[in-house]
Design an enzyme around this catalytic site. Structure first.
Site, PDB file in Angstrom:
ATOM      1  N   LYS A 199       0.844  -1.213   0.000  1.00  7.64           N
ATOM      2  CA  LYS A 199       0.000   0.000   0.000  1.00  7.64           C
ATOM      3  C   LYS A 199       0.873   1.255   0.000  1.00  7.64           C
ATOM      4  CE  LYS A 199      -1.824   1.637   4.014  1.00  7.64           C
ATOM      5  NZ  LYS A 199      -1.511   3.063   4.227  1.00  7.64           N
ATOM      6  N   ASN A 200       1.876   1.250   0.882  1.00  8.16           N
ATOM      7  CA  ASN A 200       2.660   2.482   1.050  1.00  8.16           C
ATOM      8  C   ASN A 200       3.602   2.769  -0.117  1.00  8.16           C
ATOM      9  OD1 ASN A 200       1.298   2.880   3.373  1.00  8.16           O
ATOM     10  ND2 ASN A 200       3.000   2.410   4.759  1.00  8.16           N
ATOM     11  N   CYS A 208      -5.562  12.298  12.348  1.00  8.44           N
ATOM     12  CA  CYS A 208      -6.117  11.026  11.910  1.00  8.44           C
ATOM     13  C   CYS A 208      -6.204  10.120  13.117  1.00  8.44           C
ATOM     14  CB  CYS A 208      -5.243  10.402  10.834  1.00  8.44           C
ATOM     15  SG  CYS A 208      -3.728   9.738  11.499  1.00  8.44           S
ATOM     16  N   ARG A 249      -1.005  14.464  12.991  1.00 10.83           N
ATOM     17  CA  ARG A 249       0.042  14.108  12.018  1.00 10.83           C
ATOM     18  C   ARG A 249       0.467  15.377  11.299  1.00 10.83           C
ATOM     19  NH1 ARG A 249      -1.353   8.209   9.522  1.00 10.83           N
ATOM     20  NH2 ARG A 249       0.762   8.311   8.745  1.00 10.83           N
ATOM     21  N   ASP A 294       4.060   0.136  11.890  1.00 11.50           N
ATOM     22  CA  ASP A 294       2.856  -0.476  11.309  1.00 11.50           C
ATOM     23  C   ASP A 294       2.707  -1.955  11.690  1.00 11.50           C
ATOM     24  OD1 ASP A 294       2.243   1.920  10.156  1.00 11.50           O
ATOM     25  OD2 ASP A 294       2.837   1.374   8.126  1.00 11.50           O
ATOM     26  N   ARG A 348      -8.680  -0.518   4.144  1.00 12.72           N
ATOM     27  CA  ARG A 348      -7.758   0.528   3.678  1.00 12.72           C
ATOM     28  C   ARG A 348      -6.405  -0.065   3.280  1.00 12.72           C
ATOM     29  NH1 ARG A 348      -6.512   4.812   7.790  1.00 12.72           N
ATOM     30  NH2 ARG A 348      -5.035   5.096   6.105  1.00 12.72           N
TER      31      ARG A 348
HETATM   32  C1  UD1 Z   1       4.175   6.635   6.515  1.00 14.24           C
HETATM   33  C2  UD1 Z   1       3.288   5.452   6.239  1.00 14.24           C
HETATM   34  C3  UD1 Z   1       2.703   4.918   7.540  1.00 14.24           C
HETATM   35  C4  UD1 Z   1       3.817   4.622   8.522  1.00 14.24           C
HETATM   36  C5  UD1 Z   1       4.732   5.822   8.697  1.00 14.24           C
HETATM   37  C6  UD1 Z   1       5.940   5.530   9.565  1.00 14.24           C
HETATM   38  C7  UD1 Z   1       2.421   5.880   4.023  1.00 14.24           C
HETATM   39  C8  UD1 Z   1       1.233   6.195   3.183  1.00 14.24           C
HETATM   40  N1  UD1 Z   1       2.211   5.853   5.357  1.00 14.24           N
HETATM   41  O1  UD1 Z   1       3.352   7.659   7.089  1.00 14.24           O
HETATM   42  O2  UD1 Z   1       1.969   3.733   7.250  1.00 14.24           O
HETATM   43  O3  UD1 Z   1       3.248   4.298   9.776  1.00 14.24           O
HETATM   44  O4  UD1 Z   1       5.218   6.259   7.407  1.00 14.24           O
HETATM   45  O5  UD1 Z   1       6.667   4.468   9.054  1.00 14.24           O
HETATM   46  O6  UD1 Z   1       3.495   5.613   3.519  1.00 14.24           O
HETATM   47  N2  UD1 Z   1       6.153  14.109  11.403  1.00 14.24           N
HETATM   48  C9  UD1 Z   1       6.266  15.438  11.787  1.00 14.24           C
HETATM   49  N3  UD1 Z   1       6.217  16.395  10.803  1.00 14.24           N
HETATM   50  C10 UD1 Z   1       6.052  16.094   9.483  1.00 14.24           C
HETATM   51  C11 UD1 Z   1       5.938  14.740   9.107  1.00 14.24           C
HETATM   52  C12 UD1 Z   1       5.992  13.756  10.086  1.00 14.24           C
HETATM   53  O7  UD1 Z   1       6.410  15.733  12.967  1.00 14.24           O
HETATM   54  O8  UD1 Z   1       6.022  17.022   8.661  1.00 14.24           O
HETATM   55  C13 UD1 Z   1       6.184  13.043  12.437  1.00 14.24           C
HETATM   56  C14 UD1 Z   1       4.839  12.299  12.536  1.00 14.24           C
HETATM   57  O9  UD1 Z   1       3.925  12.981  13.346  1.00 14.24           O
HETATM   58  C15 UD1 Z   1       5.256  10.974  13.105  1.00 14.24           C
HETATM   59  C16 UD1 Z   1       6.650  10.753  12.491  1.00 14.24           C
HETATM   60  O10 UD1 Z   1       7.090  12.036  12.050  1.00 14.24           O
HETATM   61  O11 UD1 Z   1       5.376  11.067  14.501  1.00 14.24           O
HETATM   62  C17 UD1 Z   1       6.673   9.767  11.347  1.00 14.24           C
HETATM   63  O12 UD1 Z   1       5.841  10.222  10.310  1.00 14.24           O
HETATM   64  P1  UD1 Z   1       6.113   9.912   8.767  1.00 14.24           P
HETATM   65  O13 UD1 Z   1       7.348   9.102   8.626  1.00 14.24           O
HETATM   66  O14 UD1 Z   1       6.017  11.196   8.038  1.00 14.24           O
HETATM   67  O15 UD1 Z   1       4.867   9.013   8.425  1.00 14.24           O
HETATM   68  P2  UD1 Z   1       3.900   9.152   7.199  1.00 14.24           P
HETATM   69  O16 UD1 Z   1       4.664   9.474   5.966  1.00 14.24           O
HETATM   70  O17 UD1 Z   1       2.755   9.995   7.573  1.00 14.24           O
END
Ligand code: UD1
Length: 417
Positions: free
Chosen positions: A22-23, A116, A121, A306, A398
């Site tokens: 998915k990711n 979410c 997030r 995950d 999902r």
């Molecule tokens: C992606 C995955 C999700 C997985 C996650 C961590 C997809 C569609 N989703 O989510 O399944 O659980 O990686 O492996 O690929 N953060 C900030 N600021 C930002 C962005 C992130 O503080 O601008 C923080 C988030 O709140 C969280 C951490 O960084 O605590 C990790 O987030 P991130 O790696 O960005 O996850 P996603 O890309 O949202």
């Protein structure tokens, strides 16, 4: 409203193919916008998150059609550069469209994705990187309005945390920059490498994906390609958990073993025997699992957040204490109360969860509150005595492609009604 009914206690047996990731699928679908051409994606799972991404592509004026697990996307006639709130709201990861729309149209407008089920997030890392690349961003009333008045500026971007989404958004924007962009402390997840492989096949020049420094040399034009999505390592971990908790032996076909580097040792520590041959991973579980002691979620190559929920469900019946430390997301223990309803003994204090393994779980009516929590309840339900009824199936859909059918093929007594 759909629900799952499980009659627990059956051993699993047999071989299944692991679905596409998915990711990987979601950012690669967004990336097709950069090609202004037709792209063919193989091994795409049938998921509601993929459907939501396709709805966005179609709203933007692109064409998309599916035949089994193959998606054909034609982004030649894209006409819009905005995404309305109702489409953004469906899936928090729609923010991945921000960079590609700017790179293609020089502007983009969309609503902020908001919180979410995993807690807040933020997207501050995405936005500050885009600003560094010369993009003007106006945030007002929950709307993002972006323009790139002088194109995309090549930059050196040092991420304070290796965010997966921010790394992808930067890569997708920088592909069309007027020069070379360097990302340091980039996320190293296999899905980042898969996205870079897709983009490079379309004509991009990205090196270092999968390492902490990624170098992107901007190009003028990309064209469509054919690409096969990597297998989903979290679905693999979920099936391994289901087999382990039911003392079963199963084989997973189409696994990339190196992607499971932090996952396989957990199962070995629990007493499972693992063997790998020609893309097939066989797991043979003991009669009673041992606790794997300590699991800390970390950015890749650490243990994936995950997989925390389904693996925790497995440890509910492992002898001894297992300590979980959730380092990536707040609010990622929503499955705990529901696992306890099935007879598990789990206590949560902040980002720590303590699982004291029990001998028996017993069926009950439970509710999934997020995607991986739904998978955890299935894992537990498969080894619970009696009947388990799981509500909140929409979360499962999902990320898991016909999961009850996959489990039925392994001999589980599970049905969706
Ligand atoms: C992606 C995955 C999700 C997985 C996650 C961590 C997809 C569609 N989703 O989510 O399944 O659980 O990686 O492996 O690929 N953060 C900030 N600021 C930002 C962005 C992130 O503080 O601008 C923080 C988030 O709140 C969280 C951490 O960084 O605590 C990790 O987030 P991130 O790696 O960005 O996850 P996603 O890309 O949202």
């Amino acid at each position: 409203m759909a629900k799952l009914l499980i009659s627990g206690g059956k051993r699993l047996n047999g071989e299944v193919k692991v679905q596409g990731s998915k990711n990987s699928t979601l950012p690669i679908l967004a990336a097709t916008i950069l090609c202004e051409d037709e792209s063919v994606l193989f091994n795409c799972p049938k998921l509601t998150d993929v459907d939501a991404t396709i709805r966005i592509l179609r709203y933007l004026g692109c064409k998309a059609s599916r035949s089994d697990s193959t998606l054909v996307v034609d982004t030649t006639d894209m006409t819009r550069s905005d995404i309305p709130h109702d489409l953004m709201r469906e899936m928090r990861s729609s923010i991945i469209f921000l960079g590609v729309i700017i790179a293609r149209c020089g502007k983009a407008k969309m609503s902020l994705p908001g919180g979410c089920e995993l807690g807040p997030r933020p997207i501050d890392l995405h936005l500050s990187a885009l600003r560094q690349m010369g993009i003007e961003i106006n945030e007002e009333h929950g709307e993002l309005e972006c323009v790139a008045p002088s194109g995309i500026k090549p930059s050196k971007i040092a991420l304070s945390f290796p965010s997966v989404g921010a790394t992808e958004n930067i890569m997708l924007t920088a592909v069309k920059a007027n020069g070379t962009t360097i990302i340091t402390n980039a996320a190293k997840e296999p899905e980042i490498t898969d996205l870079a492989d897709f983009l490079n096949s379309c004509g991009a020049r990205i090196s270092g994906a999968g390492e902490s420094t990624i170098i992107i040399e901007g190009v003028q034009k990309l064209s469509g390609c054919s690409h096969s999505i990597i297998p989903d390592r979290i679905v693999a971990a979920t099936l391994m958990s289901a087999a382990a908790i039911t003392s079963s032996k199963i084989t997973l076909d189409g696994v990339i073993l190196s992607h499971l580097g932090a996952i396989t040792p957990v199962f070995e520590n629990c007493g499972c025997e693992l063997s790998f041959k020609e893309g097939k991973l066989t797991l043979d579980a003991p009669y009673r699992l041992r606790s794997p002691k300590l699991i800390r979620t970390m950015p890749y190559p650490g243990f994936p957040t995950d997989a925390q929920a389904p693996v925790m469900a497995m440890t509910c019946k492992a002898s001894g204490l297992t300590v979980f430390v959730e380092n990536i997301f707040e609010s990622r223990y929503k499955h705990v109360d529901e696992l306890n309803r099935l007879g598990a003994n789990i206590k949560v204090e902040g980002k720590i969860a303590l699982v004291d393994g029990v001998r028996h779980l017993s069926g009950a009516k439970v509710r999934a509150l997020d995607l991986r929590g739904a998978a955890a309840l299935i894992v537990a339900g498969l080894s619970s005595q009696g009947h388990t009824e799981i509500l909140g199936v929409r979360y499962l859909e999902r990320g898991y492609d016909d999961f009850e059918v996959v489990l039925q093929s392994l001999g589980a007594d599970i049905k969706k009604i």
